[in-house]
Motif scaffolding. Structure first.
Motif, PDB file in Angstrom:
ATOM      1  N   MET A  61      38.009  47.693  19.696  1.00 43.06           N
ATOM      2  CA  MET A  61      39.336  48.106  20.724  1.00 43.06           C
ATOM      3  C   MET A  61      40.470  46.835  20.189  1.00 43.06           C
ATOM      4  SD  MET A  61      36.603  48.223  24.108  1.00 43.06           S
ATOM      5  CE  MET A  61      36.122  49.683  24.568  1.00 43.06           C
ATOM      6  N   ALA A  62      41.449  48.375  20.733  1.00 41.06           N
ATOM      7  CA  ALA A  62      43.052  47.722  20.521  1.00 41.06           C
ATOM      8  C   ALA A  62      43.508  47.388  22.130  1.00 41.06           C
ATOM      9  CB  ALA A  62      44.034  48.096  20.292  1.00 41.06           C
ATOM     10  N   PRO A  63      44.435  46.620  22.233  1.00 34.52           N
ATOM     11  CA  PRO A  63      44.809  46.371  23.384  1.00 34.52           C
ATOM     12  C   PRO A  63      45.007  47.194  24.886  1.00 34.52           C
ATOM     13  CG  PRO A  63      46.079  44.579  22.296  1.00 34.52           C
ATOM     14  CD  PRO A  63      45.628  45.369  21.433  1.00 34.52           C
ATOM     15  N   GLY A  64      44.196  47.481  25.961  1.00 30.91           N
ATOM     16  CA  GLY A  64      44.209  48.480  26.740  1.00 30.91           C
ATOM     17  C   GLY A  64      43.159  49.067  26.463  1.00 30.91           C
TER      18      GLY A  64
ATOM     19  N   TRP B 123      27.063  39.005  33.423  1.00 34.95           N
ATOM     20  CA  TRP B 123      28.249  38.983  32.265  1.00 34.95           C
ATOM     21  C   TRP B 123      29.484  40.218  32.427  1.00 34.95           C
ATOM     22  CZ3 TRP B 123      28.394  43.682  28.652  1.00 34.95           C
ATOM     23  CH2 TRP B 123      29.143  42.860  27.493  1.00 34.95           C
ATOM     24  N   THR B 124      29.456  41.405  33.503  1.00 33.96           N
ATOM     25  CA  THR B 124      30.921  41.829  33.820  1.00 33.96           C
ATOM     26  C   THR B 124      31.871  41.084  33.936  1.00 33.96           C
ATOM     27  OG1 THR B 124      30.060  43.467  33.667  1.00 33.96           O
ATOM     28  CG2 THR B 124      32.233  43.766  34.739  1.00 33.96           C
ATOM     29  N   GLN B 125      31.277  40.070  35.123  1.00 36.35           N
ATOM     30  CA  GLN B 125      32.186  38.828  35.877  1.00 36.35           C
ATOM     31  C   GLN B 125      33.036  37.928  34.602  1.00 36.35           C
ATOM     32  OE1 GLN B 125      31.411  38.970  40.712  1.00 36.35           O
ATOM     33  NE2 GLN B 125      29.276  38.846  39.453  1.00 36.35           N
ATOM     34  N   PHE B 126      32.039  37.217  34.273  1.00 35.05           N
ATOM     35  CA  PHE B 126      32.269  36.584  33.038  1.00 35.05           C
ATOM     36  C   PHE B 126      32.640  36.638  31.884  1.00 35.05           C
ATOM     37  CE2 PHE B 126      31.164  33.979  29.305  1.00 35.05           C
ATOM     38  CZ  PHE B 126      31.084  32.452  29.429  1.00 35.05           C
ATOM     39  N   MET B 127      32.598  38.108  31.605  1.00 36.14           N
ATOM     40  CA  MET B 127      33.519  38.687  30.460  1.00 36.14           C
ATOM     41  C   MET B 127      34.646  39.013  31.385  1.00 36.14           C
ATOM     42  SD  MET B 127      32.314  38.131  28.085  1.00 36.14           S
ATOM     43  CE  MET B 127      32.827  39.090  26.371  1.00 36.14           C
TER      44      MET B 127
ATOM     45  N   LEU C 269      37.782  38.511  27.833  1.00 35.92           N
ATOM     46  CA  LEU C 269      38.420  39.946  27.670  1.00 35.92           C
ATOM     47  C   LEU C 269      39.507  40.320  27.791  1.00 35.92           C
ATOM     48  CD1 LEU C 269      35.662  42.627  27.473  1.00 35.92           C
ATOM     49  CD2 LEU C 269      36.177  40.753  25.639  1.00 35.92           C
ATOM     50  N   ILE C 270      40.078  40.136  29.164  1.00 32.02           N
ATOM     51  CA  ILE C 270      41.449  40.106  29.760  1.00 32.02           C
ATOM     52  C   ILE C 270      42.385  39.238  28.488  1.00 32.02           C
ATOM     53  CG2 ILE C 270      41.707  38.659  31.574  1.00 32.02           C
ATOM     54  CD1 ILE C 270      42.848  42.047  31.854  1.00 32.02           C
ATOM     55  N   LYS C 271      41.963  38.093  28.323  1.00 30.60           N
ATOM     56  CA  LYS C 271      43.135  37.633  27.530  1.00 30.60           C
ATOM     57  C   LYS C 271      43.697  38.291  26.119  1.00 30.60           C
ATOM     58  CE  LYS C 271      41.372  32.643  28.604  1.00 30.60           C
ATOM     59  NZ  LYS C 271      40.695  33.576  29.777  1.00 30.60           N
ATOM     60  N   ARG C 272      42.963  39.490  25.698  1.00 30.37           N
ATOM     61  CA  ARG C 272      43.127  39.979  24.427  1.00 30.37           C
ATOM     62  C   ARG C 272      43.382  41.942  25.196  1.00 30.37           C
ATOM     63  NH1 ARG C 272      37.181  40.157  21.688  1.00 30.37           N
ATOM     64  NH2 ARG C 272      38.188  42.245  20.576  1.00 30.37           N
ATOM     65  N   GLY C 273      43.655  41.858  26.343  1.00 29.73           N
ATOM     66  CA  GLY C 273      44.133  42.894  26.475  1.00 29.73           C
ATOM     67  C   GLY C 273      42.858  43.807  26.805  1.00 29.73           C
ATOM     68  N   ILE C 274      41.773  44.260  27.399  1.00 25.41           N
ATOM     69  CA  ILE C 274      40.577  44.503  27.109  1.00 25.41           C
ATOM     70  C   ILE C 274      39.789  44.446  28.493  1.00 25.41           C
ATOM     71  CG2 ILE C 274      38.419  45.561  26.464  1.00 25.41           C
ATOM     72  CD1 ILE C 274      39.145  44.668  23.516  1.00 25.41           C
ATOM     73  N   ARG C 275      39.628  45.400  29.615  1.00 29.26           N
ATOM     74  CA  ARG C 275      39.171  45.114  30.695  1.00 29.26           C
ATOM     75  C   ARG C 275      37.658  45.394  30.487  1.00 29.26           C
ATOM     76  NH1 ARG C 275      39.846  48.543  34.191  1.00 29.26           N
ATOM     77  NH2 ARG C 275      41.237  50.601  32.503  1.00 29.26           N
TER      78      ARG C 275
ATOM     79  N   ASN D  38      39.897  44.863  36.801  1.00 31.46           N
ATOM     80  CA  ASN D  38      38.945  43.533  36.325  1.00 31.46           C
ATOM     81  C   ASN D  38      37.929  42.669  36.235  1.00 31.46           C
ATOM     82  OD1 ASN D  38      38.629  43.049  33.133  1.00 31.46           O
ATOM     83  ND2 ASN D  38      39.413  40.834  33.595  1.00 31.46           N
ATOM     84  N   GLY D  39      36.527  42.595  35.809  1.00 23.10           N
ATOM     85  CA  GLY D  39      35.890  41.910  36.460  1.00 23.10           C
ATOM     86  C   GLY D  39      35.578  42.172  37.746  1.00 23.10           C
ATOM     87  N   VAL D  40      35.473  43.677  37.897  1.00 19.76           N
ATOM     88  CA  VAL D  40      35.160  44.266  39.743  1.00 19.76           C
ATOM     89  C   VAL D  40      33.966  44.549  38.973  1.00 19.76           C
ATOM     90  CG1 VAL D  40      36.258  46.080  40.477  1.00 19.76           C
ATOM     91  CG2 VAL D  40      37.218  44.597  39.777  1.00 19.76           C
ATOM     92  N   VAL D  41      32.675  44.136  40.243  1.00 20.89           N
ATOM     93  CA  VAL D  41      31.880  45.021  40.445  1.00 20.89           C
ATOM     94  C   VAL D  41      31.562  46.225  41.526  1.00 20.89           C
ATOM     95  CG1 VAL D  41      29.175  44.590  41.061  1.00 20.89           C
ATOM     96  CG2 VAL D  41      30.475  42.924  40.060  1.00 20.89           C
ATOM     97  N   LEU D  42      32.311  47.838  41.050  1.00 24.45           N
ATOM     98  CA  LEU D  42      32.734  48.545  42.065  1.00 24.45           C
ATOM     99  C   LEU D  42      30.921  49.032  42.768  1.00 24.45           C
ATOM    100  CD1 LEU D  42      35.094  50.198  42.981  1.00 24.45           C
ATOM    101  CD2 LEU D  42      34.595  51.448  41.294  1.00 24.45           C
ATOM    102  N   PRO D  43      30.886  49.367  44.022  1.00 27.21           N
ATOM    103  CA  PRO D  43      30.122  50.173  44.646  1.00 27.21           C
ATOM    104  C   PRO D  43      30.680  51.488  44.669  1.00 27.21           C
ATOM    105  CG  PRO D  43      30.848  48.162  46.138  1.00 27.21           C
ATOM    106  CD  PRO D  43      31.706  48.146  45.217  1.00 27.21           C
ATOM    107  N   VAL D  44      29.721  52.412  44.098  1.00 34.28           N
ATOM    108  CA  VAL D  44      29.846  53.057  44.370  1.00 34.28           C
ATOM    109  C   VAL D  44      28.367  53.991  45.215  1.00 34.28           C
ATOM    110  CG1 VAL D  44      30.433  55.766  42.764  1.00 34.28           C
ATOM    111  CG2 VAL D  44      31.058  53.623  41.914  1.00 34.28           C
ATOM    112  N   ASP D  45      29.174  53.648  46.406  1.00 37.23           N
ATOM    113  CA  ASP D  45      27.618  53.682  47.296  1.00 37.23           C
ATOM    114  C   ASP D  45      27.439  54.459  49.039  1.00 37.23           C
ATOM    115  OD1 ASP D  45      28.452  52.373  48.596  1.00 37.23           O
ATOM    116  OD2 ASP D  45      27.056  50.095  48.129  1.00 37.23           O
ATOM    117  N   GLY D  46      28.510  55.518  48.836  1.00 34.56           N
ATOM    118  CA  GLY D  46      28.351  56.250  49.553  1.00 34.56           C
ATOM    119  C   GLY D  46      28.804  54.846  51.608  1.00 34.56           C
TER     120      GLY D  46
END
Length: 276
Positions: free
Chosen positions: A110-113, A172-176, A180-186, A244-252
């Motif tokens: 992966m590249a930045p973005g 792990w998602t929140q930790f990373m 990773l954002i320091k490398r431009g990866i979300r 970035n680092g978001v835990v998104l409820p997709v739950d109605g």
């Protein structure tokens, strides 16, 4: 702005593309013009750019699958998963340990973005009560070390595997995200409400239909794989470039209903009855 999500021509990887949310995600990405590469334990009949059989319980299989894709990867969708009816260590390997190992193999491509989106679960809601333990586990180094940690904590922590595996996708998602954002990866993850996939019968058998139905409130119905795919595709899109680092409820509205006392958790908190 015909390609506002930025997927036209983008090389992406979807795990679990054989069925359910993974298949729906791959289909949506194909419709958006992405170059979709699939990984799964069962073959996919979608018109993918490539498909490789991968067993997330086997690090060598994971490494071979990612190596076969190669090149630059713009987005990874971690959609493969097992329900709690499988042996606990298999559940842990597929739902978290293998997911993490696969992601670690893809990140150098992966590249930045670049962006990663994973499927967690409301079944991992207990993560906030034991963050130090979760951090200890998610920061283990390598596939074998994570397996050894789980085997050491099988009875007191891992248990059936499903809830703990999903807790750790969240943590792990929140930790990373901060790494990773320091490398431009979300990196982000979703918390789906109960979804009508081929695994639903297994969830009913393991937890009880009334428990699963309680997690479908306040909407009063199960979501579709296509609805869940929308959340994942949005998270990895150019439109979400600072998410970035978001835990998104997709739950109605389930999590909102819980937070405001409009959803009764007492049914969900009951343990499933032992199977005969």
């Amino acid at each position: 702005m015909s390609d506002i999500l930025g997927y036209n021509g983008k090389r992406v990887i979807v795990t679990g593309c054989f069925s359910g949310m993974g298949a729906a995600t791959a289909k949506l990405l194909l419709d958006l013009g992405a170059e979709v590469h699939g990984l799964d334990y069962k073959p996919s009949d979608l018109p993918l750019a490539s498909f490789n059989l991968v067993d997330l319980r086997d690090p060598a299989s994971i490494e071979a699958g990612v190596a076969a894709i190669g090149g630059t990867v713009g987005a990874l969708f971690n959609c493969a998963g097992l329900p709690q009816s499988f042996p606990p260590m298999d559940v842990m390997k597929v739902n978290f340990i293998g997911l993490r190992h696969l992601t670690e193999q893809v990140l150098p491509l992966m590249a930045p973005g670049g962006a990663v989106a994973s499927i967690a679960s409301t079944g991992g809601m207990g993560w906030s009560r034991r963050i130090p333990l979760n951090i200890e586990f998610v920061t283990t180094k390598g596939f074998d070390a994570a397996v050894a940690w789980c085997e050491e904590h099988l009875e007191d922590t891992v248990r059936e595997g499903y809830s703990f595996s999903k807790e750790n996708v969240i943590v792990w998602t929140q930790f990373m995200g901060a790494q990773l954002i320091k490398r431009g990866i979300r990196i982000n993850c979703t918390l789906p409400s109960p979804t009508q996939t081929p695994m639903m019968a297994t969830f009913h058998a393991a937890s009880g239909k009334e428990v699963v139905d309680a997690a479908a409130e306040p909407m009063g119905r199960y979501s579709t794989p296509e609805e869940q795919a929308g959340g994942l595709v949005l998270l990895n899109s150019d439109l979400a470039s600072i998410v970035n680092g978001v835990v998104l409820p997709v739950d109605g509205g389930f999590m909102g209903g819980v937070a405001t006392g409009q959803v009764d958790l007492s049914v969900m908190m009951r343990r499933a009855k032992p199977q005969e």
